[in-house]
Design a protein around this motif. Sequence first.
Motif, PDB file in Angstrom:
ATOM      1  N   ASP A   1       0.830  -1.208   0.000  1.00  0.00           N
ATOM      2  CA  ASP A   1       0.000   0.000   0.000  1.00  0.00           C
ATOM      3  C   ASP A   1       0.868   1.264   0.000  1.00  0.00           C
ATOM      4  O   ASP A   1       0.678   2.167  -0.804  1.00  0.00           O
ATOM      5  N   VAL A   2       1.810   1.311   0.963  1.00  0.00           N
ATOM      6  CA  VAL A   2       2.590   2.541   1.127  1.00  0.00           C
ATOM      7  C   VAL A   2       4.065   2.201   1.305  1.00  0.00           C
ATOM      8  O   VAL A   2       4.413   1.283   2.059  1.00  0.00           O
ATOM      9  N   ILE A   3       4.918   2.942   0.615  1.00  0.00           N
ATOM     10  CA  ILE A   3       6.358   2.914   0.898  1.00  0.00           C
ATOM     11  C   ILE A   3       6.697   4.218   1.604  1.00  0.00           C
ATOM     12  O   ILE A   3       6.202   5.290   1.222  1.00  0.00           O
TER      13      ILE A   3
ATOM     14  N   MET B   1       7.463   6.827  12.571  1.00  0.00           N
ATOM     15  CA  MET B   1       6.155   7.126  13.196  1.00  0.00           C
ATOM     16  C   MET B   1       5.030   6.950  12.174  1.00  0.00           C
ATOM     17  O   MET B   1       3.977   6.375  12.471  1.00  0.00           O
ATOM     18  N   THR B   2       5.267   7.428  10.952  1.00  0.00           N
ATOM     19  CA  THR B   2       4.247   7.303   9.901  1.00  0.00           C
ATOM     20  C   THR B   2       3.960   5.828   9.636  1.00  0.00           C
ATOM     21  O   THR B   2       2.791   5.416   9.554  1.00  0.00           O
ATOM     22  N   ALA B   3       5.022   5.035   9.516  1.00  0.00           N
ATOM     23  CA  ALA B   3       4.845   3.608   9.224  1.00  0.00           C
ATOM     24  C   ALA B   3       4.093   2.914  10.358  1.00  0.00           C
ATOM     25  O   ALA B   3       3.208   2.074  10.123  1.00  0.00           O
ATOM     26  N   ALA B   4       4.437   3.270  11.602  1.00  0.00           N
ATOM     27  CA  ALA B   4       3.794   2.625  12.753  1.00  0.00           C
ATOM     28  C   ALA B   4       2.292   2.901  12.753  1.00  0.00           C
ATOM     29  O   ALA B   4       1.477   1.989  12.967  1.00  0.00           O
TER      30      ALA B   4
ATOM     31  N   VAL C   1      -2.826  -0.862   7.185  1.00  0.00           N
ATOM     32  CA  VAL C   1      -2.234  -0.607   5.868  1.00  0.00           C
ATOM     33  C   VAL C   1      -0.919  -1.385   5.755  1.00  0.00           C
ATOM     34  O   VAL C   1      -0.157  -1.436   6.718  1.00  0.00           O
ATOM     35  N   THR C   2      -0.630  -1.972   4.593  1.00  0.00           N
ATOM     36  CA  THR C   2       0.677  -2.618   4.431  1.00  0.00           C
ATOM     37  C   THR C   2       1.695  -1.545   4.067  1.00  0.00           C
ATOM     38  O   THR C   2       1.468  -0.697   3.199  1.00  0.00           O
ATOM     39  N   VAL C   3       2.829  -1.574   4.766  1.00  0.00           N
ATOM     40  CA  VAL C   3       3.798  -0.476   4.631  1.00  0.00           C
ATOM     41  C   VAL C   3       5.205  -1.020   4.842  1.00  0.00           C
ATOM     42  O   VAL C   3       5.410  -1.944   5.628  1.00  0.00           O
ATOM     43  N   GLU C   4       6.165  -0.458   4.095  1.00  0.00           N
ATOM     44  CA  GLU C   4       7.562  -0.781   4.371  1.00  0.00           C
ATOM     45  C   GLU C   4       8.400   0.485   4.233  1.00  0.00           C
ATOM     46  O   GLU C   4       8.037   1.416   3.518  1.00  0.00           O
TER      47      GLU C   4
ATOM     48  N   ILE D   1       6.975  -4.729  11.092  1.00  0.00           N
ATOM     49  CA  ILE D   1       6.903  -3.761   9.983  1.00  0.00           C
ATOM     50  C   ILE D   1       8.303  -3.682   9.370  1.00  0.00           C
ATOM     51  O   ILE D   1       9.276  -3.411  10.079  1.00  0.00           O
ATOM     52  N   ALA D   2       8.405  -3.939   8.069  1.00  0.00           N
ATOM     53  CA  ALA D   2       9.724  -4.066   7.438  1.00  0.00           C
ATOM     54  C   ALA D   2      10.418  -2.710   7.325  1.00  0.00           C
ATOM     55  O   ALA D   2       9.862  -1.750   6.771  1.00  0.00           O
ATOM     56  N   VAL D   3      11.636  -2.637   7.869  1.00  0.00           N
ATOM     57  CA  VAL D   3      12.500  -1.461   7.681  1.00  0.00           C
ATOM     58  C   VAL D   3      13.756  -1.967   6.985  1.00  0.00           C
ATOM     59  O   VAL D   3      14.526  -2.730   7.553  1.00  0.00           O
TER      60      VAL D   3
END
Length: 499
Positions: A3-5, A15-18, A25-28, A119-121
């Motif tokens: 969804d979001v990179i 913070m945004t990803a968390a 939302v799926t996010v990396e 959450i992938a970083v």
Amino acid sequence: MMDVIVAGGGPVGMMTAALLHAAGVTVEVYERDCEINPQSRATTLHPRTLEVLTMLDHGQRRISDVLVAEGIQVPHAHFAMLPQQLDYRDLDTPYPYLLTIPQWRTEQLLAEHLHAHAIAVHRGAEVTEVEQSADEVRIRVGETWRTARYLVGADGAHSLTRKATGIDFVGTTPNVAVFAADVHLTEPMSSSQFFWSPVAGHAATVPLPGGIYRVFGAEIADAGLTAEQVRRRQAEQFTLADLREALIRICGRDFGVHNPVWLSRSSNSGRHAEHFREGRIMLAGDAAHVHLPAGGQGLNVGLQDATNLAWKLAAEVNGWAPERLVGGEAGYDRERRPVAQRLVANTLAQDALMHTFSDAGAALREMVGGLIARHGEVSGELSGWLSGLAISYQRPDAAHPLVGTKAPDIPLAEGNLLRALRPDRFLLLDLSGDLPHVVSARVDVTVVTRRPTGWDGVAVALIRPDGHVAYAAEGYDGLSEAISAWTEPRHQPAHLGEL
Ligand SMILES: Cc1cc2nc3c(=O)[nH]c(=O)nc-3n(C[C@H](O)[C@H](O)[C@H](O)COP(=O)(O)OP(=O)(O)OC[C@H]3O[C@@H](n4cnc5c(N)ncnc54)[C@H](O)[C@@H]3O)c2cc1C
């Protein structure tokens, strides 16, 4: 497709990803550096930032709980390093103080939160190109292209995302080179000390946790420069000997500075992105605004950008965002760009007060300091602004005066408002005890057990996922339309039983 990179895994990106993840939302995250930046940089968390960090868990506690347990609580904040300080003790918040804590610790806790939630970083992963089409965004990392529906550029002051998207960074060119260092002192101090001289410059010493002090300031010779002179000054190495000499010139002594952890020079450039959103790409934090480090606001405003952005973007990804959240009156750009403009303006005002080294500058400082010392309207306005608690968003003409303001930490039937906020849920507060039954997929209803100050007569209030008041009224007429307008893409009225 993701969804979001998020480009940039500094505090704002994390913070945004968390918050996006918490909203389903799926996010990396793609971060250039292999490790968290070990420099203190921002040493100050203001009350509103501690409030928003209460939204994120750290094991059984919230991130704010851990920070408060480790940091130094300071009841006063400075404006332009004036000796007359702003008093935070009466602010309506669970955190009526400045919290002194190095930025790396806030980042570490955010990183631990992302890890705990899987959450992938991707570290050591520099974004080198950014593209977008009507349907997706693409970023290049090394030899590979990654695709997502949206991109958040939280990649700092020199943001590649901002440049690649063609968003202008408008504002002032720098004319002062300021110094900052984290050092040990042989003359320990229990509180911050400020020094200002019309013939030498200014300096401050601020105690940090762990026996370290932040020492910062500017010499008269480093003010009134050209942009090129500032750039050259920043490029020169700033040594412990330079710091000692500057302190002796400004303060008459060097406080025994030794064992530096970090020494640097920065500038008073004040800029903000001309748009915070372009198509599927959004900017947050230093990517969207930079300014003189004055009053400890950069990290704070950035984390508050993330809080404003995440729930709206999640609503868009999840398909329920009404127009007002996407590009309308409550959109991210419409709400946060004015905040960045005011941030740049207030740091420019502090710049003038700090760096006008003349008799006129001394008179200006004395006058503004005197106004602050009255602890009246001026200090109230400045405290509200710096603390982040008085930031409010646009209120339609006919709306209740509370609309747009940040709700206080109201006691609820179970717990308190700040700990009840979720990035994918609105809270409907029942203050009268006879709220009709409400059916809405995105609203939790809760009873208020103690009416906050200034909320007299309010029967019902709808609180946004970021804690701001979306709607408030003394009766129930219009409530179903208000809920729909905030939570439905096509404004189907919510169902209210037994009205
Ligand atoms: C001397 C100094 C003192 C300060 N004092 C304060 C203070 O007291 N209070 C306060 O609130 N603020 C202060 N600030 C500002 C504060 O440090 C910043 O506002 C804050 O770090 C902004 O966070 P951010 O996540 O937006 O950006 P950053 O912290 O800059 O994070 C951006 C991240 O993006 C990464 N990145 C960059 N480009 C790419 C790319 N192309 N691909 C992938 N990753 C990329 C970077 O490695 C970095 O980790 C200070 C800053 C300085 C320099």
